[in-house]
Design an enzyme around this catalytic site. Structure first.
Site, PDB file in Angstrom:
ATOM      1  N   ASN A  80     -52.777   6.030  99.251  1.00 35.74           N
ATOM      2  CA  ASN A  80     -53.691   5.019  98.709  1.00 35.74           C
ATOM      3  C   ASN A  80     -52.850   3.782  98.394  1.00 35.74           C
ATOM      4  OD1 ASN A  80     -55.417   3.460  97.160  1.00 35.74           O
ATOM      5  ND2 ASN A  80     -55.492   4.893  95.428  1.00 35.74           N
ATOM      6  N   LYS A 132     -53.861   0.978  97.358  1.00 34.82           N
ATOM      7  CA  LYS A 132     -54.434   0.161  96.269  1.00 34.82           C
ATOM      8  C   LYS A 132     -54.446  -1.307  96.687  1.00 34.82           C
ATOM      9  CE  LYS A 132     -53.024   3.756  93.082  1.00 34.82           C
ATOM     10  NZ  LYS A 132     -52.643   4.147  91.734  1.00 34.82           N
ATOM     11  N   HIS A 158     -61.998   6.721  92.037  1.00 26.65           N
ATOM     12  CA  HIS A 158     -60.618   6.656  91.541  1.00 26.65           C
ATOM     13  C   HIS A 158     -60.647   6.216  90.083  1.00 26.65           C
ATOM     14  CE1 HIS A 158     -56.497   5.408  90.928  1.00 26.65           C
ATOM     15  NE2 HIS A 158     -56.179   6.145  91.975  1.00 26.65           N
ATOM     16  N   GLU A 190     -58.939   4.203  88.480  1.00 23.84           N
ATOM     17  CA  GLU A 190     -58.837   2.745  88.283  1.00 23.84           C
ATOM     18  C   GLU A 190     -60.198   2.088  88.464  1.00 23.84           C
ATOM     19  OE1 GLU A 190     -55.551   2.117  90.983  1.00 23.84           O
ATOM     20  OE2 GLU A 190     -54.250   3.227  89.612  1.00 23.84           O
ATOM     21  N   GLU A 247     -56.512  13.982  89.801  1.00 19.57           N
ATOM     22  CA  GLU A 247     -55.515  12.984  89.436  1.00 19.57           C
ATOM     23  C   GLU A 247     -55.558  12.752  87.922  1.00 19.57           C
ATOM     24  OE1 GLU A 247     -54.461  10.293  92.997  1.00 19.57           O
ATOM     25  OE2 GLU A 247     -56.148   9.394  91.948  1.00 19.57           O
ATOM     26  N   GLY A 257     -48.981   6.494  88.411  1.00 17.95           N
ATOM     27  CA  GLY A 257     -48.087   5.345  88.303  1.00 17.95           C
ATOM     28  C   GLY A 257     -47.112   5.414  87.137  1.00 17.95           C
ATOM     29  N   SER A 303     -48.122  10.325  90.617  1.00 17.41           N
ATOM     30  CA  SER A 303     -46.658  10.348  90.657  1.00 17.41           C
ATOM     31  C   SER A 303     -46.083  11.403  91.602  1.00 17.41           C
ATOM     32  CB  SER A 303     -46.074  10.485  89.245  1.00 17.41           C
ATOM     33  OG  SER A 303     -46.398   9.328  88.474  1.00 17.41           O
TER      34      SER A 303
HETATM   35  P1  PGA Z   1     -49.249   7.113  92.090  1.00 17.12           P
HETATM   36  O1  PGA Z   1     -50.841   6.895  92.288  1.00 17.12           O
HETATM   37  O2  PGA Z   1     -48.819   8.038  93.205  1.00 17.12           O
HETATM   38  O3  PGA Z   1     -48.659   5.735  92.226  1.00 17.12           O
HETATM   39  O4  PGA Z   1     -49.066   7.723  90.761  1.00 17.12           O
HETATM   40  C1  PGA Z   1     -51.670   7.948  92.661  1.00 17.12           C
HETATM   41  C2  PGA Z   1     -53.097   7.456  92.809  1.00 17.12           C
HETATM   42  O5  PGA Z   1     -53.565   6.671  91.983  1.00 17.12           O
HETATM   43  O6  PGA Z   1     -53.808   7.868  93.771  1.00 17.12           O
END
Ligand code: PGA
Length: 249
Positions: free
Chosen positions: A11, A13, A96, A98, A166, A172, A211
């Protein structure tokens, strides 16, 4: 246990310009060379790059990061599932954390988007996961259970639905749950899927995200009921992403 083909999904983003297509091409050529073994490989770039990525990414799948619940209409700035499909996507991420946090997306909105994805012929990747407070107060399974009950599309099959667990606090941050914690949540999700989708729930892929890095991929991907990864930061460079997808070689 059913033999499930794992999915290594990236992803991007809100990252990536046309110059980034070189990373995508490097991933695609490694996939074609067999470096990702039996895994299916997917990159979800920003919408501006989907058409070009679909051209450049032979051997792998391309997906969107969100879609609108309607097929078309007066929704300035939004993108429909049909448009993603038309641009060459075969997957879309919905719900997601976010988007749930930054755009106030409820379970119902996520379900509507996932159903729109299915109608357009896309496979929906529905994301669920608890916040740090929810984990610390012992609500993880309750939160994930209610997201599963509220956001999964009706009438999905194992071919049209992927669930991504997740934990919000792991995204992140460089933090990850222990393998035992991941195993507990994934077993719970599997149980819920079997309940909701008899005959299909045992085959739905359940991804872990948050992560995931080359250094922890072997451990996390080896957990029971973990059928792949949803990778953010480490999917931006071919080297790191292949260090994760390569565990399936
Ligand atoms: P990350 O994000 O691997 O940067 O922690 C995962 C995600 O939000 O899908």
């Amino acid at each position: 246990m059913t033999d499930i083909r794992p999915l290594a999904a990236g992803n991007w983003k809100m990252n990536g310009l046309r110059a980034s297509l070189g990373e995508l091409e490097a991933i695609a050529s490694a996939v074609r060379a067999g470096e990702t073994g039996r895994a299916e490989v997917l990159i979800c770039p920003p919408a501006t790059l989907i058409a070009a990525a679909a051209q450049a990414g032979g051997g792998m799948a391309i997906g969107g990061q969100d879609c609108h619940a309607a097929a078309s209409g007066a929704h300035t700035g939004d993108i429909s599932a049909q448009m993603l499909r038309d641009a060459g996507a075969t997957y879309v991420i919905v719900g997601h954390s976010e988007r749930r946090a930054d755009h106030g997306e409820s379970d119902q909105m996520v379900r509507d988007k996932a159903e729109a994805a299915l109608r357009a012929g896309l496979t929906a990747i529905v994301c669920v996961g608890e916040t740090r407070d929810q984990r610390e107060s012992g609500q993880t399974l309750a939160v994930v259970g209610s997201q599963i009950a509220g956001s999964l599309p009706h009438d999905a099959t194992a071919a049209t639905l992927v669930v991504a667990y997740e934990p919000v606090w792991a995204i992140g941050t460089g933090l990850t749950p222990t393998a035992a914690d991941v195993a507990e949540v994934h077993a719970f999700i599997r149980h819920e899927l079997i309940d909701l989708m008899p005959g299909e729930g045992e085959k739905v892929r359940i991804l872990y995200g948050g992560s995931v890095k080359p250094a922890n991929a072997v451990e996390l991907m080896g957990v029971e009921n973990v059928n792949g990864a949803l990778v953010g930061g480490a999917s931006l460079t071919a080297k790191d992403f292949l260090g994760i997808a390569g565990v399936y070689k």
